[in-house]
Write an enzyme that holds these catalytic residues in place. Structure first.
Site, PDB file in Angstrom:
ATOM      1  N   ASN A 142       0.798  -1.225   0.000  1.00  0.00           N
ATOM      2  CA  ASN A 142       0.000   0.000   0.000  1.00  0.00           C
ATOM      3  C   ASN A 142       0.830   1.273   0.000  1.00  0.00           C
ATOM      4  O   ASN A 142       0.280   2.373  -0.021  1.00  0.00           O
ATOM      5  CB  ASN A 142      -0.926   0.017   1.225  1.00  0.00           C
ATOM      6  CG  ASN A 142      -1.960  -1.089   1.178  1.00  0.00           C
ATOM      7  OD1 ASN A 142      -2.458  -1.430   0.107  1.00  0.00           O
ATOM      8  ND2 ASN A 142      -2.270  -1.655   2.326  1.00  0.00           N
ATOM      9  N   SER A 145       5.756   5.240  -3.128  1.00  0.00           N
ATOM     10  CA  SER A 145       6.426   6.537  -3.075  1.00  0.00           C
ATOM     11  C   SER A 145       6.259   7.251  -1.736  1.00  0.00           C
ATOM     12  O   SER A 145       6.885   8.281  -1.510  1.00  0.00           O
ATOM     13  CB  SER A 145       5.897   7.444  -4.204  1.00  0.00           C
ATOM     14  OG  SER A 145       6.249   6.924  -5.465  1.00  0.00           O
ATOM     15  N   ARG A 251      20.629   4.925  -5.747  1.00  0.00           N
ATOM     16  CA  ARG A 251      20.305   5.787  -6.894  1.00  0.00           C
ATOM     17  C   ARG A 251      21.569   6.259  -7.602  1.00  0.00           C
ATOM     18  O   ARG A 251      21.601   6.373  -8.829  1.00  0.00           O
ATOM     19  CB  ARG A 251      19.478   6.987  -6.415  1.00  0.00           C
ATOM     20  CG  ARG A 251      18.075   6.622  -5.964  1.00  0.00           C
ATOM     21  CD  ARG A 251      17.429   7.727  -5.128  1.00  0.00           C
ATOM     22  NE  ARG A 251      16.064   7.384  -4.768  1.00  0.00           N
ATOM     23  CZ  ARG A 251      15.316   8.072  -3.912  1.00  0.00           C
ATOM     24  NH1 ARG A 251      15.824   9.152  -3.325  1.00  0.00           N
ATOM     25  NH2 ARG A 251      14.088   7.694  -3.638  1.00  0.00           N
ATOM     26  N   LEU A 346      17.351  -1.152 -35.713  1.00  0.00           N
ATOM     27  CA  LEU A 346      17.421  -2.582 -36.037  1.00  0.00           C
ATOM     28  C   LEU A 346      16.153  -3.093 -36.700  1.00  0.00           C
ATOM     29  O   LEU A 346      16.122  -4.262 -37.129  1.00  0.00           O
ATOM     30  CB  LEU A 346      17.718  -3.405 -34.772  1.00  0.00           C
ATOM     31  CG  LEU A 346      19.208  -3.686 -34.528  1.00  0.00           C
ATOM     32  CD1 LEU A 346      19.962  -2.416 -34.192  1.00  0.00           C
ATOM     33  CD2 LEU A 346      19.404  -4.723 -33.445  1.00  0.00           C
ATOM     34  N   GLU A 371      13.566   2.689  -6.910  1.00  0.00           N
ATOM     35  CA  GLU A 371      14.463   3.607  -6.206  1.00  0.00           C
ATOM     36  C   GLU A 371      14.042   5.067  -6.425  1.00  0.00           C
ATOM     37  O   GLU A 371      14.859   5.967  -6.572  1.00  0.00           O
ATOM     38  CB  GLU A 371      15.919   3.420  -6.646  1.00  0.00           C
ATOM     39  CG  GLU A 371      16.424   1.999  -6.711  1.00  0.00           C
ATOM     40  CD  GLU A 371      16.485   1.324  -5.354  1.00  0.00           C
ATOM     41  OE1 GLU A 371      16.172   1.976  -4.351  1.00  0.00           O
ATOM     42  OE2 GLU A 371      16.833   0.138  -5.303  1.00  0.00           O
TER      43      GLU A 371
END
Length: 392
Positions: A142, A145, A251, A346, A371
């Site tokens: 839940n 961020s 990070r 390609l 992250e």
């Protein structure tokens, strides 16, 4: 099996900014990737299986705790060396780099920085050698961020802590020996706990059906009345800043790693464009293909300079969280854009497992989210430059 013909681009002679040690570390990692990852990674990605046999080699090239002091089993290298290791490993595959990032920045770093001497001596040598593999428990079903709202908690039961809750999207979880778990105490304060495999009530179910990071092992961490010894609490830092400090290190490694994926896509596209003939000449001779390739090398060069400068700041302990966020966001977006453009060069072959581009593209769709999401990093920069908080 196609040979790994990768040649690293260095358009601005950035090698001149690196020390001899940096180059030795990078060469060792690059040679190892060519020998051990490139020949097998497409097969493992197609099978959605993590190549566990690579763990010993990752330890041998110093990818586990490269900047941890030698007295604890680390390599004692600087931050630029760590970045170059992540760059070379992600050139091979983002999922393999994720394993190294988690081990170094999210498991070994908090034990070294927030743990006591007994914890450092007990765990770090095993993690540095690859004997033990760790995972990092922050993200919850839940709460992604917004980790400050986590529900995982522990209660003081006198002789031990009783831990309950769940974490998800956890790299290395299915086979980890130890998890650094972030949970709230009875006062709502976030603390780190070291949870070992075998503790009753601790399970790590694997996450299946991923289209991204298919050669990486992802799972959950489930805590059902787990009794955690009191000596397993990380004593030297608590609060949300503790796990966020680990994320800064991770990070930073990602900012370098994304360059590796971008370089591999660029190198593949450049070689293909010079060999692929259409209308009587190589497609690299057409203006639109040259535009794509020129923009790719420009963006890679900018990212290389950005991370080199960030690395020097890290070595001086001057790199801010906002600066790290900017590099992570910029470089992953750059790598993803290059993967998409390289795939177009390609043509139909770009989606084939015979080439690495589509695998990199799918992997980067995860890297741009984990992250700290792409948008969250924008808000971190926005907060830093305006001093106005968009999170509240």
């Amino acid at each position: 099996m196609k040979p790994d013909l990768f040649t690293a681009p260095d358009y601005y002679n950035i090698d001149a900014l690196l020390s001899d040690e940096h180059k030795l570390v990078r060469t060792a990692a690059r040679d190892w990737v060519k020998k051990e990852i490139s020949p097998i990674i497409e097969t493992y990605a197609q099978k959605a299986t993590f190549p566990k046999h690579l763990l010993k080699g990752l330890a041998e090239i110093g990818a586990f705790g490269s900047y941890i002091p030698q007295e604890y089993g680390g390599a004692g290298l600087d931050q630029i060396s760590y970045g170059l290791l992540m760059q070379e490993i992600e050139r091979g595959d983002s999922g393999i780099r994720s394993t190294a990032s988690v081990q170094s920045s999210l498991v070994m770093y908090p034990i070294f920085a927030y743990g006591n001497e007994a914890q450092r001596k007990k765990y770090l040598p095993k993690l540095a050698s690859g004997e033990w593999i760790g995972s990092f428990g922050l993200t919850e079903p839940n709460h992604g961020s917004n980790p400050g709202a986590m529900e995982t908690n522990f209660k003081d039961k006198g002789d031990y802590y009783l831990l309950n809750g769940a974490k998800m999207w956890i790299s290395n979880a299915p086979f980890c020996n130890i998890a650094v778990v972030w949970a709230k105490d009875e006062n709502g304060r976030i603390n780190g706990l070291l949870v070992e495999r075998g503790m009753e009530g601790f399970t790590t179910p694997e996450t299946h059906n991923k289209w991204s990071l298919r050669a990486s092992a992802t799972g959950e961490l489930i805590f059902d009345n787990v009794k955690v010894p009191k000596e397993n609490l990380l004593p030297n830092k608590s609060g949300l800043g503790a796990p966020l400090g680990c994320l800064d290190s991770a990070r930073y490694g990602i900012a370098w790693g994304a360059i590796g994926a971008a370089m591999d896509c660029y190198d593949t596209a450049l070689r293909y464009a010079k060999e692929r003939m259409q209308f009587g000449k190589p497609i690299a001779q057409f203006q639109l293909q040259q535009k794509k390739l020129a923009e790719m090398i420009t963006e890679i060069t900018k990212a290389q300079l950005l991370t080199w400068r960030l690395g020097t700041l890290k070595n001086e302990n001057k790199a801010s969280s906002a600066q790290i966020s900017m590099a992570k966001r910029n470089n992953v977006e750059m790598a993803l854009n290059i993967a998409r453009e390289a795939r177009q060069i390609l043509g139909g072959m770009g989606i084939s497992g015979e080439y690495s581009i589509m695998r990199h593209m799918m992997n980067l769709e995860s890297v741009i989210t984990y992250e700290g999401t792409h948008d969250i990093h924008l808000l971190i920069t926005g907060l830093d430059i305006t001093n106005l908080n968009a999170f509240k």
